[in-house]
Enzyme design. Structure first.
Site: not given
Ligand code: GAL
Length: 686
Positions: A114, A152-153, A318, A326, A368
């Protein structure tokens, strides 16, 4: 600065991240009902689901999320909808490889991970604008949507960009900034090592050079460029969403990552900022043990304090609810019973009024599979969902806190020029790292709450004058405007504490041919006549301040006082024994300290004590070092959070009757916090 960019809600709201595309449709309704039953009122969806909306180029279909949003409507679930630009689909990257980012060596990132795109590709910007327009136009009126997350981020995973489009965009950025090659050559000091540019075509993003010895002034501009590129990309999206958004709905994004002026991005494009909080990073078993702070998960409060400087009241998009991992990186344990509550309350204590857990159920596929959510693969009831329900009850009991702001006793001034300069200059980095850890740790362990105060181009005196005491530990890069602002702060009554290495660079990162600390010399009343790193072969160096030994860590500025300044402390060792290491100067209603070293925890404690701001709540309650004390205030009330990060019980002593919000009763005397326990007390502000 961005004080208006705050989340506005009348209670502490609970949410979770949900991925309808990961599950069979038959699960949707039951999932949403079960969430509601657990206290979850909001879900975030869609941030990686581009193909569900544009499965092939130009063919948009809204059926999938229409069906899902219908379930949200039926169940009464509120939704934050995301733009899916963090994961461009395979058809896009295959046909238009120019949208991909590259490594510095020029190797293209390919489909399968990603954030493999670049912000500057005109093609990617067109595809982005098109899908955001379609999504916003179609979904924005939906009654269950309450807000929008962009991408996202931003700048997560990778925050350096080396594609062809970045190269072109960087050249334009530099051309616009400097106008002429003469000005550019001057700004980047290209006379050094024969780097002069004679044609704009020679100006590039960083490329591999021997020994990674890139021109630092060029690097500084490159980071500024990345930040601007990311901000433009976010603004492109928010401008489109704004055309369609329902009244009262918000636009945000989640973060917080480097090479990005998050403050400016929020000011320009967002209604408030959201953060992703994973305190378990403190325990990651594959991390370099040297890097792990001895504050462990409590160190995460530092990140939350940074977030608060962007949005005083913010959201957590989050929040950790399970083990992290991971298949390719990160091996970490499950939160122990009580830790999800502790970490949620840590976020709330620092200013979060929205806590959304990542994620509802652990994914059964993909990279993940070990990044656990509230539920496990099996979907059975577990202790984590039971804890979420308890947290929801607690949130209900403390709902009056919503909107309250964190109450700091002092501030630490920061600016992006110096943050980025420290990234590329190890001399700067060495002092900065020690001081930022030392200041934060002293604040935590003495229960003297602090804020970060960012000063950008638009900084005002009001941003500073709220704090009686400010540290600006190593303002290496100094500008005339900032120097004037600091002077005004002191004159109106503030106490400013400066550390070594102040003022030796200008805005390009080049050194100034001035007596140091350069533009702050007059203000500080200090004259740096010599300086040196403290050699590893030396013993630690101390400054004697009225009989107190103050460590002057890492680097020493050897000082002399100017006219009306006073020598407060002298070095007790090294070749500068007896020379000044601490200078003080009264100016107007305020005071300036110039300290010759970097700030360790113990050194900071002395400054907190001498400036009279140490442990302001010690008369109200006695809290052991092992627990964090954080305070939010609103409408004449103070809310005191006590957070026990330890696996052992801890005792606190309540010295004045306080209202315990969980118990809904007045308490005083000794109170035991069980392992990972939290307490929230209310008192009238005096
Ligand atoms: C965050 C991300 C999520 C997911 C999570 C776990 O940084 O925004 O999409 O990937 O980490 O890795």
């Amino acid at each position: 600065m961005a004080t208006t960019k705050r989340l506005r809600t009348n209670k502490i709201v609970m949410g979770t991240c949900y991925y309808p595309e990961h599950w069979d449709e038959s699960l949707w309704k039951n999932d949403l009902l079960r969430m509601i039953d657990s206290g979850i009122e909001v879900i975030r969806i869609g941030e990686f689901a581009w193909s569900r909306i544009e499965p092939t180029e130009g063919n948009y279909t809204f059926d999938f999320f229409d069906r899902f949003l219908e379930v949200a409507r039926e169940t009464g679930m509120k939704v934050i909808f995301c733009t899916p630009t963090a994961t461009p689909p395979a058809w896009l990257t295959e046909k238009y490889p120019e949208v991909l980012n590259r490594t510095i060596e020029g190797v293209s990132y390919r489909h399968g991970g990603r954030r493999h795109y670049n912000y500057n590709s005109p093609v990617y910007r067109d595809f982005t604008a098109a899908i955001v327009e379609k999504i916003a136009q179609h979904y924005a009126p939906h009654p269950n949507i309450i807000g929008w997350q962009i991408d996202n981020e931003i700048n997560c995973e990778v925050n350096e960009f080396y594609s062809e489009s970045d190269d072109i965009a960087f050249r334009n950025f530099i051309k616009k900034k400097y106008g002429t090659l003469e000005a550019l050559n001057q700004a980047w000091g290209t006379a050094f090592w024969n780097q002069e540019y004679t044609d704009w075509s020679q100006v590039h993003i960083p490329q591999p050079v021997v020994n990674r010895s890139m021109n630092p002034h060029r690097m500084l501009d490159y980071i500024r460029f990345i930040s601007e590129s990311a901000r433009e990309f976010v603004k492109l999206q928010s401008d489109i969403i704004r055309k369609y958004i329902k009244e009262g709905d918000f636009i945000t994004t989640n973060g917080m990552f480097g090479n990005l002026d998050n403050h400016k991005m929020t000011d320009e494009s967002l209604d408030f900022y959201m953060f992703d909080s994973y305190p378990n990073f403190a325990y990651c078993l594959d991390q370099d043990p040297e890097q792990v702070s001895d504050l462990k998960d409590r160190e995460w409060s530092r990140m939350l304090s940074e977030v608060r400087s962007i949005s005083p009241v913010f959201g957590i998009m989050e929040q950790q609810s399970g083990a992290n991992g991971w298949t390719s990186r990160i091996v970490a344990p499950q939160p122990k019973p009580g830790q999800i509550t502790l970490w949620s309350m840590q976020s709330v204590a620092h200013g979060a009024d929205y806590i959304s857990y990542f994620r509802w159920r652990t994914c059964t596929m993909g990279t993940e599979i070990y990044w656990h959510g509230i539920l496990d693969y099996s979907n059975r009831e577990n202790r984590r969902i039971a804890e979420i329900r308890e947290i929801s009850n607690k949130f209900d009991k403390i709902k009056e806190i919503a909107g309250a702001t964190y109450k700091a006793s002092f501030g630490v001034v920061k600016d992006y020029d110096n943050i980025w300069d420290a990234q590329i200059d190890i001399w700067h980095k060495k002092v900065e790292e020690v001081s930022s850890k030392g200041i934060f740790k002293a604040s935590q362990l003495t229960h003297t709450p602090m804020d970060y105060v960012y000063i950008g181009e638009d900084a005002q005196l009001d941003d500073l004058s709220r704090y009686p005491v400010l540290f600006y530990p190593h303002a290496v890069i100094m500008t005339r405007e900032r120097a004037e602002l600091l002077e005004a702060y002191v004159k109106q009554g503030g106490t400013l504490i400066l550390g070594c290495r102040t003022g030796y660079k200008d805005i390009t990162g080049k050194c100034v041919m001035l007596k140091l600390p350069g533009l702050l010399r007059d203000l500080s009343g200090a004259d740096v006549i010599d300086y040196t790193f403290v050699s590893p072969a030396d013993d630690p160096v101390y400054v004697d301040w009225d009989g107190i030994k103050l460590e002057a860590a890492v680097f020493n500025d050897i000082l002399e006082p100017l006219e009306d300044a006073q020598v407060l402390g002298t070095y007790t060792s090294n070749y500068y024994t007896g020379k000044a290491g601490l200078i003080g100067r009264k100016l107007g209603e305020g005071y300036v300290y110039y300290f010759g070293g970097a700030f360790t925890e113990d050194t900071v404690k002395v400054f907190l004590q001498k400036t009279g701001i140490l442990s302001p709540y010690r008369h109200v309650l006695e809290v052991p070092q092992s627990c964090e004390l954080a305070v939010r205030e609103k409408d004449g009330m103070e809310y005191l959070f006590v957070l026990n990060y330890e696996k052992e019980a801890q005792k606190i002593e309540i010295k004045q009757p306080l209202f315990d919000l969980y118990e809904q009763k007045i308490v005083s005397g000794s109170v035991i916090l069980s392992p990972y326990d939290t307490k929230v007390y209310r008192r009238e502000k005096i």
